[in-house]
Design an enzyme around this catalytic site. Structure first.
Site, PDB file in Angstrom:
ATOM      1  N   LYS A   1     -11.256   7.501   3.535  1.00  0.00           N
ATOM      2  CA  LYS A   1      -9.931   7.160   4.076  1.00  0.00           C
ATOM      3  C   LYS A   1      -9.908   7.472   5.574  1.00  0.00           C
ATOM      4  CE  LYS A   1      -8.046   8.074  -0.524  1.00  0.00           C
ATOM      5  NZ  LYS A   1      -8.458   6.833  -1.140  1.00  0.00           N
TER       6      LYS A   1
ATOM      7  N   SER B   1      -0.439  10.658  -3.085  1.00  0.00           N
ATOM      8  CA  SER B   1      -0.946   9.341  -2.693  1.00  0.00           C
ATOM      9  C   SER B   1       0.056   8.204  -2.842  1.00  0.00           C
ATOM     10  CB  SER B   1      -2.214   9.015  -3.473  1.00  0.00           C
ATOM     11  OG  SER B   1      -1.998   9.156  -4.851  1.00  0.00           O
TER      12      SER B   1
ATOM     13  N   HIS C   1      -5.394  12.278   1.717  1.00  0.00           N
ATOM     14  CA  HIS C   1      -4.488  11.529   2.600  1.00  0.00           C
ATOM     15  C   HIS C   1      -3.930  12.393   3.733  1.00  0.00           C
ATOM     16  CE1 HIS C   1      -4.457   8.221  -0.311  1.00  0.00           C
ATOM     17  NE2 HIS C   1      -4.458   9.180  -1.215  1.00  0.00           N
TER      18      HIS C   1
HETATM   19  C1  LIG Z   1      -5.585  11.970  -3.597  1.00  0.00           C
HETATM   20  C2  LIG Z   1      -6.874  11.256  -3.867  1.00  0.00           C
HETATM   21  N1  LIG Z   1      -7.939  11.968  -4.279  1.00  0.00           N
HETATM   22  C3  LIG Z   1      -9.103  11.379  -4.542  1.00  0.00           C
HETATM   23  C4  LIG Z   1      -9.271  10.020  -4.399  1.00  0.00           C
HETATM   24  C5  LIG Z   1     -10.589   9.411  -4.739  1.00  0.00           C
HETATM   25  O1  LIG Z   1     -11.364   9.228  -3.599  1.00  0.00           O
HETATM   26  P1  LIG Z   1     -12.491   8.092  -3.566  1.00  0.00           P
HETATM   27  O2  LIG Z   1     -11.824   6.814  -3.257  1.00  0.00           O
HETATM   28  O3  LIG Z   1     -13.438   8.555  -2.497  1.00  0.00           O
HETATM   29  O4  LIG Z   1     -13.149   8.086  -4.904  1.00  0.00           O
HETATM   30  C6  LIG Z   1      -8.193   9.241  -3.956  1.00  0.00           C
HETATM   31  C7  LIG Z   1      -8.242   7.773  -3.735  1.00  0.00           C
HETATM   32  O5  LIG Z   1      -9.036   7.006  -3.931  1.00  0.00           O
HETATM   33  C8  LIG Z   1      -6.967   9.873  -3.697  1.00  0.00           C
HETATM   34  O6  LIG Z   1      -5.899   9.159  -3.307  1.00  0.00           O
END
Ligand SMILES: Cc1ncc(COP(=O)(O)O)c(C=O)c1O
Length: 360
Positions: free
Chosen positions: A217, A168, A196
């Site tokens: 996303k 990320s 992502h």
């Molecule tokens: C790689 C990754 N996994 C999980 C999440 C968590 O997802 P959420 O925003 O739906 O809680 C994020 C970012 O928020 C992320 O970048």
């Protein structure tokens, strides 16, 4: 020490480390934003909005209780079916956030007799899931398959390897085929977070795999999902505290995500991804994700660069420790199919200027 003294001492520490953060007002009209993860611009797509509006009228503003208590809405089941098909798995389960999805998977599968192997740059929600799990957790060097191999060889019992597909903060892609091969050799379950991975199509791998993602996303909505074997999904429904003890995903969010997913797998989705790939190539040829880091080093430089871009009408967030390692503070540029080529060319010019001027 009183609570008040303790809190102000803690705040003092944050300030002294130059890591102070504050909430700013969202202003979509005056700025071109490179901050959001709305990679295909679907959060405002008219079909997506209409699906959410219809669900609001049909199912209400909230799910009103946990799914095990109040029941599953038709839209939850339909979305889960669509996600399972998209990800080539038996079944899927949706949760109120991707964060909760990672916590669910790590805590349920990471039982006391298992070992979790986690990439050092995995997302915080995976790390928090590992912290809550009873399993032993071992961190391997970022995408270092030799290191992972050595660690797997020396571990007894059931093994689980967990990795982001696209990391990320760096936007680089995990070596999926090597990961799958290592997992197959060591009978390990591979857990992949595809949050992502907008430019990577879901593919079948040569080992047992559990897939985790977010609705927030690429799909422009809100919520998370886990997709895998039917038995694993049943176990999660029965054991995952971050699924059981929380109100279900809002039906309107589920409906928006379902409408967005239909676009993602359509020709329109292909066109949006092609445009996004063109934008990525402007900033970073041969890069495979819309997340592009512009590393400046110290916190002050990253903040200064973000402020300069802000003055030029571009919102590009400065990312500092603890989100990234000390000394690697950066701008995190998130491209979206909503951006115009000219916007990205302008941003590129400004970034080049920052590099040249500030290096001098
Ligand atoms: C790689 C990754 N996994 C999980 C999440 C968590 O997802 P959420 O925003 O739906 O809680 C994020 C970012 O928020 C992320 O970048």
């Amino acid at each position: 020490m009183s609570w008040q003294q303790w809190v102000s001492a803690q705040l003092g520490e944050v300030r002294a480390a130059n890591r102070w953060r504050e909430l700013t007002l969202f202003n979509a009209n005056l700025m071109i934003s490179f901050a959001s993860n709305d990679y295909l611009g679907l959060s405002k797509h008219p079909v997506v909005l209409q699906a959410a509006i219809d669900a609001l009228h049909r199912d209400g503003a909230g799910a009103t209780a946990s799914r095990l208590v109040v029941g599953t809405r038709a839209v939850h089941a339909e979305l889960e079916h669509a996600i399972a098909q998209w990800q080539h798995t038996d079944r899927a389960l949706v949760l109120p956030s991707g964060y909760q999805a990672n916590v669910a998977a790590m805590t349920v599968l990471g039982a006391a007799d298992a070992t979790i192997f986690s990439d050092e740059l995995n997302h915080a929600s995976i790390i928090d899931g590992c912290r809550l799990a009873k399993a032993r957790c071992v961190v391997y060097r970022h995408s270092d398959m030799q290191h992972l191999r050595e660690l797997l060889q020396s571990a007894p019992g059931r093994k689980l390897v967990v990795s982001d597909i696209v990391f990320s903060m760096d936007g680089d892609v995990a070596p999926l085929h090597e990961l799958a091969q290592l997992c197959a050799e060591h009978d390990a379950l591979l857990v992949l977070d595809e949050a992502h991975a907008v430019l990577q199509s879901p593919e079948r791998l040569s080992c047992e795999t559990l897939r985790i993602g977010t609705l927030s996303k690429t799909l422009g909505s809100q919520g998370g999902w886990i997709a895998g074997a039917a038995d694993v999904i049943d176990l999660l429904i029965n054991r995952a505290r971050s699924f059981i003890f929380t109100t279900a995903l809002a039906p309107a969010s589920a409906a928006a995500a379902l409408a967005a997913l239909k676009i993602v797998i359509s020709d329109e989705g292909e066109r949006l991804r092609a445009h996004l790939r063109r934008l990525v190539a402007v900033l970073e040829p041969n890069h495979s994700s819309p997340v592009i880091p512009f590393v400046l080093g110290d916190e002050t430089s990253a903040l200064r660069a973000a402020a300069h871009l802000h003055d030029c009408g571009f919102q590009v967030p400065a990312i500092r420790p603890p989100s990234v390692a000390a000394g690697t503070s950066r701008l995190r540029i998130a491209l979206s199919a909503e951006h115009q080529l000219e916007d990205v060319h302008r941003l590129r010019g400004l970034l080049m200027h920052i590099r040249q001027e500030w290096a001098a």
